[in-house]
Design a protein around this motif. Sequence first.
Motif, short mmCIF file in Angstrom:
data_model
loop_
_atom_site.label_atom_id
_atom_site.label_comp_id
_atom_site.label_asym_id
_atom_site.label_seq_id
_atom_site.Cartn_x
_atom_site.Cartn_y
_atom_site.Cartn_z
N LYS A 212 90.01 13.67 68.12
CA LYS A 212 88.61 13.66 68.53
C LYS A 212 87.71 13.23 67.37
O LYS A 212 86.81 12.39 67.54
N SER A 235 101.22 16.04 79.18
CA SER A 235 100.49 17.28 78.93
C SER A 235 99.72 17.21 77.61
O SER A 235 98.65 17.83 77.47
N ARG A 236 100.23 16.47 76.63
CA ARG A 236 99.53 16.30 75.36
C ARG A 236 98.23 15.53 75.57
O ARG A 236 97.19 15.86 75.00
N ASP A 238 96.57 15.36 78.43
CA ASP A 238 95.68 16.24 79.20
C ASP A 238 94.95 17.20 78.26
O ASP A 238 93.74 17.45 78.43
N GLU A 239 95.67 17.71 77.28
CA GLU A 239 95.07 18.63 76.30
C GLU A 239 94.00 17.91 75.49
O GLU A 239 92.92 18.47 75.22
N LEU A 241 92.24 15.23 76.43
CA LEU A 241 91.09 14.88 77.27
C LEU A 241 90.22 16.09 77.60
O LEU A 241 89.02 15.94 77.85
N LYS A 242 90.81 17.28 77.59
CA LYS A 242 90.00 18.49 77.76
C LYS A 242 89.00 18.63 76.62
O LYS A 242 87.89 19.14 76.80
N LEU A 243 89.40 18.17 75.45
CA LEU A 243 88.55 18.28 74.27
C LEU A 243 87.55 17.13 74.18
O LEU A 243 86.37 17.34 73.85
N THR A 244 87.99 15.93 74.48
CA THR A 244 87.14 14.74 74.32
C THR A 244 86.35 14.40 75.58
O THR A 244 85.34 13.70 75.50
N GLY A 245 86.82 14.90 76.72
CA GLY A 245 86.28 14.42 77.99
C GLY A 245 86.90 13.07 78.32
O GLY A 245 87.41 12.36 77.44
N LYS A 246 86.86 12.71 79.58
CA LYS A 246 87.42 11.42 79.97
C LYS A 246 86.54 10.30 79.42
O LYS A 246 85.31 10.37 79.49
#
Length: 363
Positions: A212, A235-236, A238-239, A241-246
Motif C-alpha cells: 500500500k 487470498s493474499r 483479497d487481503e 485489496l481490503k487495505l487499498t480498496g479496489k
Amino acid sequence: MNYIFFFLLLLPVKWVMKLLHKSSGKTLVIQTAKIGDFVNITPLLTHLQKCDALLSRSVAPLAENDNHIEHIWYIENYKTTLIEKFRLALQLMNRYDTVYLLHPNNANLFYAACCNASNKQFIANYRRKAYQSLFYATANGIVEHTTTQLTVESYLKLADRSFTKASYPKHATHPLWQQPLPADLLREDGMKIGISISAGNQAKTIPPAVWKALFERLSDLPCLFYIFGAPNEQSRLDELLKLTGKRSNIINMIGQLPLQAVPQAIGAMDVYIASDSGNVYIADAMQVPVVLIYGPCCVEEQRPLGDVLLIGPDHIAPSSFVFDTPPAYRYSAEQLFGLDQRKLDDIYHFISARLPARLRHDD
C-alpha cells in the motif's frame, strides 16, 4: 542417515554394474529445488546443450519446454517407498557418463553416488554433514560453495572451473514458450509493473501495508500493477485489496496463466517488483528491470543479475540462504520488508527512469 544405509545396501550391486558399464555419452543434471533455482541452472543447461535432468515436478512446465533437456526424472515419483528409491537408483546407475549434482541434499547425494559415471562433479555447501563424506568420496570433483558466492556461478563451475556468471545467460524456457496473451497484458496506456505479492516460502511474503505504501508513492506515475501468482494466492490479493480498496490500475493475473506462459507474460512488463521468488528470476531471465525487496535473504549468494534495484532491511544480517532456509525468522515481516521514505524514493526514481517511450511527453 537412512540414505547412507541405502547406499551401503546397493554398493555390491553398484560394483557389479560398474563392470558392465558402457559409455553412453549422456549427462545427468540433478537439481530438485523450485522455480527460481531452476532458472538459475539454465546457464549450465545452455553450456551442456543436451542433457537429462532429475528435477522437482514443480518446474515441469518450464523444464518440459526446454529443448536442452532430453529426458526428465521427477523426484516426487520415487519418494514414497524404499522400492521406488532403489528403482530410480538402479535406473540411473549405468545410464550416464557425466553427472552434475547441484542440489546436494541426502536423497540427491545418494542418487549421484549410485551412478557409475566416469565424471561426477558435486556442489558442496555450508550444510555439508560429516556422514555425507561417503557420498562425496564417489565424486571426481567438488565445487565448494559458500554464502558469498553466486549459485549460478558455482553451478557453471561444475562444468568448467573458469566459468563466471557472465559465461552464459539465463532463460526460462528455451525457446521461449508462447501463446496469445490476454488483452490486459497488451495494454499500452500505462507502465506495466508486475508484482508477486507472495513467495513459495510464506516467511518471505511482503506485508500488504508495504505494498500500500509503495502504491501511494508511485501514485503520480501512470502505473498498471499486474498481480501474478498461483490460484492459492488469491487470498493474499483479497487481503491487500481490503487495505487499498479496489483500484482500476490493479490487474489480477492470479491463476490465469499456466506456468509455461508466465515468462512470456512477465516479458511484457516494464518492471517487476517482488521479494525473493521464482518470478523475480523469470523476470531477470526475460531482461525485465527488477526491484528486489529481499528481506532476510542473502543477495551475495543469489539475486537477479540484470537491471536490478536491491532493497533490503537496515542493520539486519541475512538469515535465509539458498541451501538453508528457515521456516520463520527472528524479525517480523514489517522489519524485514519495511520501506522507509528513502527506500520508497529509491524505488520511485528507479521506476520513473525506466518509463517507456510510449508514455513520455518530452518537449
